[in-house]
Design a protein around this motif. Sequence first.
Motif, mmCIF file in Angstrom:
data_model
loop_
_atom_site.group_PDB
_atom_site.id
_atom_site.type_symbol
_atom_site.label_atom_id
_atom_site.label_comp_id
_atom_site.label_asym_id
_atom_site.label_seq_id
_atom_site.Cartn_x
_atom_site.Cartn_y
_atom_site.Cartn_z
ATOM 1 N N SER A 7 0.826 -1.204 0.000
ATOM 2 C CA SER A 7 0.000 0.000 0.000
ATOM 3 C C SER A 7 0.864 1.260 0.000
ATOM 4 C CB SER A 7 -0.925 -0.004 1.217
ATOM 5 O OG SER A 7 -1.679 1.170 1.275
ATOM 6 N N SER A 8 1.890 1.285 0.832
ATOM 7 C CA SER A 8 2.793 2.438 0.881
ATOM 8 C C SER A 8 3.536 2.618 -0.431
ATOM 9 C CB SER A 8 3.803 2.278 2.021
ATOM 10 O OG SER A 8 3.169 2.358 3.253
ATOM 11 N N LEU A 9 3.926 1.526 -1.041
ATOM 12 C CA LEU A 9 4.632 1.588 -2.317
ATOM 13 C C LEU A 9 3.727 2.173 -3.401
ATOM 14 C CD1 LEU A 9 7.242 0.913 -3.825
ATOM 15 C CD2 LEU A 9 6.329 -1.367 -4.223
ATOM 16 N N LYS A 10 2.483 1.718 -3.443
ATOM 17 C CA LYS A 10 1.540 2.211 -4.453
ATOM 18 C C LYS A 10 1.221 3.690 -4.265
ATOM 19 C CE LYS A 10 -0.740 -2.132 -5.556
ATOM 20 N NZ LYS A 10 -1.976 -2.918 -5.467
ATOM 21 N N LYS A 11 1.171 4.137 -3.008
ATOM 22 C CA LYS A 11 0.859 5.537 -2.708
ATOM 23 C C LYS A 11 2.089 6.431 -2.764
ATOM 24 C CE LYS A 11 -2.797 4.372 0.546
ATOM 25 N NZ LYS A 11 -3.145 4.424 1.988
ATOM 26 N N ASN A 12 3.240 5.829 -3.032
ATOM 27 C CA ASN A 12 4.508 6.551 -3.037
ATOM 28 C C ASN A 12 4.802 7.148 -1.660
ATOM 29 O OD1 ASN A 12 6.868 7.224 -4.355
ATOM 30 N ND2 ASN A 12 6.123 9.209 -5.008
ATOM 31 N N ASP A 13 4.394 6.426 -0.615
ATOM 32 C CA ASP A 13 4.617 6.837 0.770
ATOM 33 C C ASP A 13 5.602 5.918 1.472
ATOM 34 O OD1 ASP A 13 2.835 8.952 0.667
ATOM 35 O OD2 ASP A 13 1.157 7.795 1.444
ATOM 36 N N LEU A 14 6.503 5.340 0.740
ATOM 37 C CA LEU A 14 7.426 4.376 1.316
ATOM 38 C C LEU A 14 8.241 4.986 2.458
ATOM 39 C CD1 LEU A 14 8.163 1.426 0.885
ATOM 40 C CD2 LEU A 14 9.989 2.181 -0.628
ATOM 41 N N ASP A 15 8.534 6.264 2.346
ATOM 42 C CA ASP A 15 9.319 6.923 3.390
ATOM 43 C C ASP A 15 8.619 6.919 4.746
ATOM 44 O OD1 ASP A 15 7.496 8.653 2.080
ATOM 45 O OD2 ASP A 15 8.495 10.391 2.941
#
Length: 67
Positions: A7-15
């Motif tokens: 989910s974080s990867l898809k939202k570009n929220d990996l950080d």
Amino acid sequence: MVLPFISSLKKNDLDLILEARLLEEGKMKHLMECAVLASRCVQQDGEERPTMKEVAEELRKMSKRLE
């Protein structure tokens, strides 16, 4: 653990899920490359997952780009 990561990867929220230490030491581009590869490795459909040989090759390429 896998679902929040994907989910974080898809939202570009990996950080948001990585330790601050990693963000300081590494470049986000390289971390994203590793994350994308990892997301391919946890696909539910085994046909969509890379082989260990493919994973090793991708990691080798990433390592060379860091040199």
